[in-house]
Design an enzyme around this catalytic site. Structure first.
Site, mmCIF file in Angstrom:
data_model
loop_
_atom_site.group_PDB
_atom_site.id
_atom_site.type_symbol
_atom_site.label_atom_id
_atom_site.label_comp_id
_atom_site.label_asym_id
_atom_site.label_seq_id
_atom_site.Cartn_x
_atom_site.Cartn_y
_atom_site.Cartn_z
ATOM 1 N N GLU A 197 0.612 -1.305 -0.003
ATOM 2 C CA GLU A 197 0.194 -0.033 -0.039
ATOM 3 C C GLU A 197 0.931 1.289 0.096
ATOM 4 O O GLU A 197 0.541 2.459 0.098
ATOM 5 C CB GLU A 197 -1.081 0.029 1.248
ATOM 6 N N ASN B 199 -0.531 -7.628 -3.788
ATOM 7 C CA ASN B 199 -1.171 -6.703 -4.686
ATOM 8 C C ASN B 199 -0.041 -5.987 -5.420
ATOM 9 O O ASN B 199 0.785 -5.602 -4.796
ATOM 10 C CB ASN B 199 -2.078 -6.236 -4.209
ATOM 11 N N ASP C 82 -7.295 -5.791 -5.067
ATOM 12 C CA ASP C 82 -6.401 -6.000 -3.980
ATOM 13 C C ASP C 82 -6.361 -7.552 -3.593
ATOM 14 O O ASP C 82 -6.285 -7.825 -2.163
ATOM 15 C CB ASP C 82 -6.796 -4.973 -2.742
HETATM 16 O O1 LIG Z 1 0.584 -5.254 0.661
HETATM 17 C C1 LIG Z 1 0.924 -5.365 1.919
HETATM 18 O O2 LIG Z 1 2.293 -4.989 1.960
HETATM 19 C C2 LIG Z 1 0.239 -5.909 2.738
HETATM 20 C C3 LIG Z 1 0.889 -6.035 4.112
HETATM 21 C C4 LIG Z 1 -0.231 -6.445 4.984
HETATM 22 C C5 LIG Z 1 0.508 -6.653 6.524
HETATM 23 O O3 LIG Z 1 1.662 -6.632 6.486
HETATM 24 O O4 LIG Z 1 -0.114 -6.780 7.691
HETATM 25 C C6 LIG Z 1 -1.487 -6.772 4.897
HETATM 26 C C7 LIG Z 1 -1.873 -6.454 3.473
HETATM 27 N N1 LIG Z 1 -1.034 -6.029 2.647
HETATM 28 C C8 LIG Z 1 -3.193 -6.718 3.210
HETATM 29 O O5 LIG Z 1 -3.715 -6.670 1.664
HETATM 30 C C9 LIG Z 1 -4.210 -7.380 3.950
HETATM 31 O O6 LIG Z 1 -5.257 -7.804 3.609
HETATM 32 C C10 LIG Z 1 -3.858 -7.515 5.286
HETATM 33 C C11 LIG Z 1 -4.387 -8.169 6.354
HETATM 34 C C12 LIG Z 1 -3.624 -8.085 7.537
HETATM 35 C C13 LIG Z 1 -3.835 -8.326 8.649
HETATM 36 O O7 LIG Z 1 -3.057 -8.753 9.423
HETATM 37 O O8 LIG Z 1 -4.977 -8.595 9.129
HETATM 38 N N2 LIG Z 1 -2.446 -7.437 7.027
HETATM 39 C C14 LIG Z 1 -2.606 -7.172 5.762
#
Ligand SMILES: O=C(O)c1cc(C(=O)O)c2c(n1)C(=O)C(=O)c1cc(C(=O)O)[nH]c1-2
Ligand SMILES: O=C(O)c1cc(C(=O)O)c2c(n1)C(=O)C(=O)c1cc(C(=O)O)[nH]c1-2
Lengths: 600, 600
Positions: free
Chosen positions: B192, B276, B318
């Protein structure tokens, strides 16, 4: 007849103008299924007549459900239970949750006050709060910033709120409130900030202020009648709250009122104790410093004091007199007496006649206590009722900038805020105690409003030549003034006790154990490691015919201030950090409710 | 013979130069008493051969002890158990505790890194951490600020530490690490924030960097051989990570590697998925955006990719491909196959041949999935292996600043990070799922290093025309691609599952229940309300001959971000706040370990 009764009731209503908290609290406390005020009942016995959990089956106890409060630091007090609802409070920011007992503690409503975090550094001994009270369909919260709030128990809506003090002057709150008659009676903290402390009554339906009684000051401020208010049977005399101080020192005299409150509906008196005189450097405040360190018996209608008893005149050790007054009716010398028993910080367990204020018993409830040899009980002595101080441990006699060593108990006393319980079945008191001594070095300090006004450097350590631990959980015979049994504990027992008709006594430990012991013998029957150190008070209730026991975990309070505030310098936290440093080998910060039951 | 063996061992040692994490992890995972890596074993089955707790007695489960971590917000991952010691980690600030299983979880040591809190706002989805790994006498922690630390398991002393990324550019970490051979393999978050993401191998004894493989970029950065690395059986060709992007967009291409890692010691390949492509606005990055959204099979020695499979080319929703790859050996069409099963965010459950990367099964594991009709399985089709997108739900086709409504699943997928379990006894996968749909409106966004680079506004809600809840816990037949049973849940099941030889499957719910169900039928056998919502993964271990089950509570993660970060605007938290708003009626923030056992 019916007409007359109606007339009497009408007169009663007219005299108070509204419904009586007495009725609400007394019917609430008579119903063992609930828990409507922090102290269990007006008498502060913390005894429940529930007996489904008893000494034969308590070993089978298991966790029924649990709830995280979402707040860290010290969790004092206990939840309340009214019908199907449990009310849980937290330390600062003093969130209140109404939990649904029919649905594993789902949240019915949540009240989260907006408080200025500037109040945190003005709280001497962690951001604790000793809990809510329920009366007349309202839940009362006294916030850290001294805002008193009446919440509608069903909806959580604020019915009224009123500000009781000014944190910018060091006035804060940690105590629960006492709903009585048509009033809510509240105290204040600030003994370490030179606050001229007081108790105040607010109208229970409107929040309007009715009266305020200071701990020191002129008679019209302390609400004492020089002729009628007595001290050990004698009138207190004119300006007792002035002429026992030098100059204007009384104006910053402390005597905070942050402890527990009890009430005798027959005598129509409420009881509480006052805290240390400010500053901790005794040389700066010559005199007896009345009425700091005093048990007070006051009329809830007008606040007037009926009798008082100062336990530690001219305190030299910070032995606040705020611990709870437990009201019992027991036979002494073949005569039923209306008693008041109080385990003071100074290490003496006092029993008084609660109607007259007569001193009946004053004995050490920890053999380690050494700052005084005894309390003079000879009524003809001019020392009557006064502790006989041992010069070696007198921080006044040793003088400013001299380190007085080996004083027992430490400033946090043989017992601090952690309330004891009383079982009418065993006629014993169950007392969570500290077994801690200290070095105390007073120094000169100047007063600035809102700044710490302490004036002593402390260090604390386990009582020497003993079992090495910092606490005991004891059973006490209040009539004889004798320890019946004593359980050594590694740390101070900073949790409030609960006794039940099941002849089981419960308490928590700073490492986080909930323990159940045999009320007669002290034998350990059960223990469970809750998430965090326990400084909350154990309570019990019944729901759908099943008995539950509940306790808040969350290490902190003065004993746990090192962990709670992240302090590591041994002298920090008013000297507690060093003494309790080993706590970090057992537990970390938390904020959880754990509810126990027998297997289904 | 003896000589030859010795020689072979010596050669092996010489070739790696040091002891092998394989051996440590494999002997650790073969001992069911312990739990040495987050995923239970290299195959990520999360299955334990312990069976003392079984489907007949699990209803008697009770809490053995509990531990508060002292930290609030989302607690993902699980504790480890090695011998008499349990290792517990926390979200930011990523404290590590070594707890003494012989003494109710007393703290043997504590490691608390000093991390700049500026990393918090750069973490997309709460301050979670998915836990530690144990190998070669060390405990490995990958901190939020991307510092990888090797701690001496006995003392907690830092053996080495290395910095893997730069939070000021949006590079953070939430994932666990994979200790394999003489290396520790680690990923990175930042999808992100436009991070060109990578996996990196460090020498397990020294922390020295060995290789790094980017998700996109030139061949020498993505460590692919244009001829030998295959995609669905065909060589990927030259510059596949460049020519599927427009211009330099790959440099801020995302494809983060924050998920779970598995390893096949026989094939000597490790597996993981990429996230993503950045930004969420598909119009800004024409092309397939390889190798975002891809299952990777790489050689741990040099990082070279053997095969890859991109599940969602040119993502428009995503649907990060980072979920775990579960390695099983099962019979398909009468032939034993070495399989890899993966439940993707995009709602398809994939089964591949893990040696060749051949796609065997791709079926929806939630009937609500609607963004694609199916994955093309015809090998002769130019669409082979590609999902067949439904125009109505194509946020690219609908265009920028157009709200595409009713897309199922929502961005957090039919499953997010919460790992599934696999029981070799039932040959079923137990999958914690989301049953959530969304509206998605992409908008143009410009890139600034360290600033959010999201480019879409989302709102989320329960799958319409279903049971009204936001989750299901399902049993899945990976060979047939069929749901066997499904348990509706009010909220997404954000906790990892555990299956055991007792034929019980465990999982946690966002309200805070630990649940145990029958592995064959899904029948609920036990539930317990832990202090806070569960997004941690259930694990099991044995100590002194007794089986325990343990889980971390502490609501948060993306689903719980509203509670965790105190957000209330429905579109905040990347759209999750509104969908999960009702969570606040059930639970509050926490951070607790609860350990369960059968009655003694
Ligand atoms: O694209 C990323 O770098 C990234 C990192 C993380 C993260 O590090 O927890 C999540 C996501 N995306 C993501 O898309 C996502 O749905 C998500 C859920 C969680 C969580 O721990 O509940 N982390 C993340
Ligand atoms: O004099 C005061 O105003 C005052 C206030 C408080 C408090 O409000 O908690 C404590 C004390 N004193 C005190 O002396 C003391 O030992 C103490 C312990 C605790 C606690 O909650 O653990 N509070 C306080």
């Amino acid at each position: 007849m019916r007409k007359i009764l109606l007339g009497a009731a009408a007169a009663l209503l007219a005299s108070t103008g509204m419904s009586m908290a007495n009725d609400s609290v007394m019917s609430g406390t008579k119903n063992p299924n609930g828990w409507v005020i922090q102290t269990g009942d007006y008498a502060n016995t913390r005894h429940s007549t529930l007996s489904q959990i008893n000494r034969d089956n308590v070993g089978d106890l298991q966790v029924a459900w649990s709830f995280s409060t979402g707040v860290l630091r010290g969790h004092e007090g206990s939840p309340l239970v009214v019908g199907d609802t449990m009310y849980v409070h937290t330390p600062f920011p003093n969130i209140v949750y109404a939990l649904d007992l029919n649905n594993y503690g789902a949240i019915k409503w949540k009240y989260e006050p907006k408080q200025d975090p500037d109040v945190i550094p003005v709280m001497c001994c962690d951001t604790v709060n000793r809990g809510l009270a329920f009366a007349n369909g309202m839940v009362f919260l006294h916030q850290a910033d001294t805002t008193v709030v009446a919440l509608d128990a069903k909806s959580g809506q604020v019915r009224w709120s009123v500000v009781n003090g000014d944190p910018s002057k060091g006035e804060t709150n940690t105590a629960t409130v006492l709903p009585v008659k048509d009033k809510v009676i509240v105290g204040i903290s600030g003994g370490e900030f030179g606050v001229q402390s007081h108790v105040t009554a607010y109208n229970i339906e409107t929040g309007e202020r009715v009266w305020r009684a200071y701990s020191m000051g002129p008679d019209d401020q302390i609400l004492m009648d020089p002729k009628k208010t007595t001290h050990l049977g004698k009138p207190v005399g004119k300006d007792s709250g002035l002429n026992t101080w030098e100059g204007d020192q009384w104006k910053i005299g402390g005597g905070a009122t942050w402890g527990w409150y009890s009430y005798d509906p027959d005598a129509d008196l409420f009881y509480y104790g006052t805290g240390n005189p400010s500053t901790w450097n005794p040389a700066q405040r010559p005199g007896d410093n009345r009425w700091s360190m005093t048990i007070m018996a006051r009329d809830p209608d007008d606040g007037m004091a009926k009798w008082v008893y100062q336990m530690t005149p001219h305190d030299e050790w910070d032995y606040d007199g705020i611990n709870e007054m437990i009201l019992t009716d027991q036979e002494i010398d073949g005569k039923m007496r209306k008693l008041l028993t109080h385990f003071d910080r100074n290490g003496f367990g006092y029993t008084l006649d609660r109607i007259t204020g007569e001193l009946l018993v004053a004995e050490k409830y920890d053999p380690a206590v050494n700052w005084a040899t005894h309390v003079e009980m000879d009524k003809s002595s001019d020392q009557y009722g006064r502790p006989q101080v041992v010069s070696k441990y007198s921080t006044e006699q040793n003088g400013e900038d001299v380190n007085t060593t080996g004083v027992c108990p430490a400033a946090l006393g043989t017992k601090d805020q952690q309330p004891a319980a009383y079982s009418p079945r065993t006629e014993l008191f169950y007392v969570p105690t500290n077994h801690v001594c200290m070095d105390y070095e007073p120094f000169r300090v100047s007063y600035t409003a809102g700044q710490p006004y302490v004036g002593a450097t402390l260090s604390m350590y386990p009582a020497p030549n003993s079992h090495g631990g910092m606490g005991n959980f004891i059973a006490w015979d209040g009539k004889k003034g004798e320890i019946v049994w004593s359980i050594p504990e590694q740390f101070s027992v900073w949790s409030g006790a609960l006794s039940t008709d099941g002849d089981v006594v419960f308490y928590g430990t700073l490492e986080g154990f909930l323990k159940a012991v045999d009320a007669k013998t002290g034998e350990e029957l059960y223990k469970f490691k809750t998430p965090s150190g326990i400084i909350g008070n154990v309570m019990t209730y019944a729901h759908d015919g099943k008995q539950y026991v509940a306790v808040l975990s969350g290490v902190g309070g003065w004993a746990g201030i090192g962990l709670a505030a992240g302090l590591t310098n041994p002298n920090d936290g008013l000297g507690a950090v060093g003494g309790y440093a080993a706590l970090s080998n057992y537990t970390a910060l938390g904020g959880q409710l754990t509810v126990f039951k027998l297997p289904d």
